[in-house]
Scaffold this active site. Structure first.
Site, PDB file in Angstrom:
ATOM      1  N   ASP A  14       0.813  -1.224   0.000  1.00 35.64           N
ATOM      2  CA  ASP A  14       0.000   0.000   0.000  1.00 35.64           C
ATOM      3  C   ASP A  14       0.845   1.272   0.000  1.00 35.64           C
ATOM      4  OD1 ASP A  14      -2.127  -1.822   0.375  1.00 35.64           O
ATOM      5  OD2 ASP A  14      -1.915  -1.683   2.548  1.00 35.64           O
ATOM      6  N   GLU A 187     -11.238   1.422  -3.075  1.00 38.10           N
ATOM      7  CA  GLU A 187     -10.515   1.786  -1.854  1.00 38.10           C
ATOM      8  C   GLU A 187      -9.210   2.488  -2.237  1.00 38.10           C
ATOM      9  OE1 GLU A 187      -9.409  -1.846   0.182  1.00 38.10           O
ATOM     10  OE2 GLU A 187      -8.870  -2.812  -1.706  1.00 38.10           O
TER      11      GLU A 187
END
Length: 541
Positions: A14, A187
């Protein structure tokens, strides 16, 4: 010069990606591992240096009791107004209809800290990022969670204005700016203002083999005003099953001083057993979700495109002006425990390394036995990431167990339900012995049992080694540090992979670790002394 992907091997998921002056920074998720948020810096996008983690105190991060793969999800690093801004999410629930989280903000004048006490933002969704608009206004951009069983749980991307005077959000300004496309699971949003457009980069498809990154844009920040990129997605490996890199998506965009553009995203490198199809199962990602960097160009309609196609490239042209040098070949580590602080590569579970867990310095690491490795509270273990498919790790330990509840040794660990280790313990009839055990989805197996290796009387130290060879791994022991004996137990490395854990558990985000641990679940605090630790990478095949 070429960027070799992945640029941050092993569990570095991420990525939040920024440039300040001539220096690039990447911030990565750390989940239940402490300290929180992993930081790297680079001058050329090729060579990356590990920095101290910002969330190094319980004031900034309290994860005691967090579930595995809870904790720090998708931090966002930005720079504005002469300081660094870090937004981070502490996730308290990983499975079920609710996603209980707390989003925080901390700032620092220097990337190495100190970082300010955390400011609570909201609890309404994870993967929050902070957008600094050209007019000085700031907005929190975040995934929005919906518990209602008759709605999709990923309820689009919400934008909320942040008041820099009160340092609080203005909830009355919240609006959904983008719902994603039919792939859903939208997301990981990051927002940019480029050439008069607001560009929203967001992940979709879940962080598995269907993962992808999409781009949408708008002239305003109005409700549902963003339109998706034609001929998308921006990046995905869903339709490139034979490519070395998989699962790309969930990342951030940066430009160079010379006007070039690059995108950092998570990536995995799955492998298969010799008896398996390379397509089904798609593979086992023991190194977890890593970080890749791809070069980006803009088409004549003003949309970003990955150079080489949406599957990405293993070798990517480095920025103009990058000096031709060799990137580090590996991340091998040798630690004699001379310092009174743990090396930056070491991590603990959910809480900082304090006297409750042990001490370090003067040539030894002392661990105080606490809960078992299956606990989500007090676990006396330090561990580092697997960052290569093939490596050896070894240690030297002094431990005098008083009972079978006392254990100390060398661990390969994914989470509280998936790990194995070689350790010293006590057999009631035979005294101190060496055992190898594995926890496979909470099915705990002691492999040697009554044939556990008896430690000769008068033996002060035992040496342990693990040999990891991509698909499998083994353990060895020595009583003198020179003559090694292989224990006849070969373990399947896939059990320590994201993809294996995913089969039974919703938190599958961290990749494998190797480390040192002591357990005394009888509660008397039996201690173990470790003389050194050596992690030697052998190259990838």
């Amino acid at each position: 010069m070429k960027i070799q992907n992945p640029v941050l091997p092993g569990f570095n998921a991420d990525p939040s990606f920024i440039r300040v002056g001539n220096t690039y920074y990447i911030a990565n998720s750390t989940f239940e591992w402490f300290p929180g948020v992993r930081l790297h810096e680079s001058q050329d996008l090729v060579h990356w240096n590990l920095l101290p983690s910002p969330l190094s105190t319980t004031t900034l991060l309290d994860m005691k009791g967090n579930p595995s793969s809870g904790g720090i999800w998708a931090p966002d690093l930005s720079y504005a107004d002469g300081k660094f801004w870090l937004v981070y999410t502490d996730v308290k629930v990983t499975e079920g209809p609710f996603k209980d989280v707390q989003n925080y903000l901390t700032t620092a004048d220097d990337i190495r800290g100190p970082w300010s006490d955390p400011i609570k933002l909201n609890n309404m969704g994870f993967d929050a990022s902070l957008f600094h608009d050209e007019d000085g206004r700031k907005y929190l951009v975040q995934q929005t969670w919906d518990h209602r069983e008759y709605h999709h749980p990923f309820n689009g991307i919400t934008l909320t204005e942040f008041d820099t005077k009160t340092m609080k959000l203005k909830p009355e300004t919240a609006r959904n700016i983008y719902n994603g496309d039919d792939v859903k699971l939208v997301e990981g949003p990051h927002l940019y203002k480029i050439n008069g457009y607001y560009y929203l980069f967001a992940a979709e498809g879940g962080t598995v083999f269907t993962h992808q990154e999409v781009v949408a844009r708008s002239k305003s920040l109005d409700k549902l005003s963003f339109e998706g990129e034609p001929d998308g997605p921006f990046i995905t490996n869903m339709d490139t099953p034979d490519f070395y890199l998989q699962k790309q998506g969930h990342g951030a965009l940066v430009n160079t001083p010379e006007g070039e553009w690059y995108y950092a995203s998570l990536v995995s490198r799955p492998w298969n057993h010799a008896t398996e199809s390379s397509h089904d199962p798609r593979g086992w990602s023991t190194l977890g979700r890593e970080t890749s960097i791809q070069k980006v160009e803009w088409d004549d309609q003003g949309w970003p495109r990955v150079v080489g196609g949406h599957g990405g490239q293993v070798e990517v042209d480095a920025p103009k002006g990058a000096i031709e040098t060799k990137a580090p070949k590996d991340h091998s580590q040798h630690d004699e425990f001379d310092s009174d602080k743990l090396d930056l590569n070491w991590n603990t579970l959910r809480q900082p390394f304090t006297d409750k867990l042990g001490t370090v310095g003067n040539g030894k690491l002392t661990l105080v036995g606490n809960h078992s490795l299956s606990s989500t509270f007090d676990v006396s273990m330090i561990a580092r990431r697997w960052q290569a498919f093939n490596f050896d790790a070894e240690t030297k330990v002094k431990f005098d167990p008083a009972r079978y509840e006392n254990m100390a040794g060398l661990v390969n660990f994914y989470n509280d339900k998936h790990y194995s280790w070689v350790y010293i313990t006590r057999d009631e009839n035979r005294g101190p012995v060496i055992e190898v055990a594995q926890n496979d989805n909470n099915n705990y197996t002691s492999f040697l049992k009554d044939q556990a290796i008896q430690i000769p009387a008068g033996t002060e130290y035992v040496w342990f080694k693990t040999k990891v060879r991509k698909q499998s791994y083994t353990y060895e022991y020595s009583f003198d540090g020179s003559e090694w004996h292989e224990i006849p137990v070969e373990l399947d490395a896939a059990i320590l992979s994201d993809d294996y854990v995913l089969q039974t558990y919703g938190g599958f985000f961290t990749g494998a670790f190797v480390g040192l641990a002591a357990v005394d679940y009888a509660g008397y605090g039996q201690t173990a002394e470790f003389d050194y630790f050596d992690y030697k990478e052998l190259g990838d095949d």
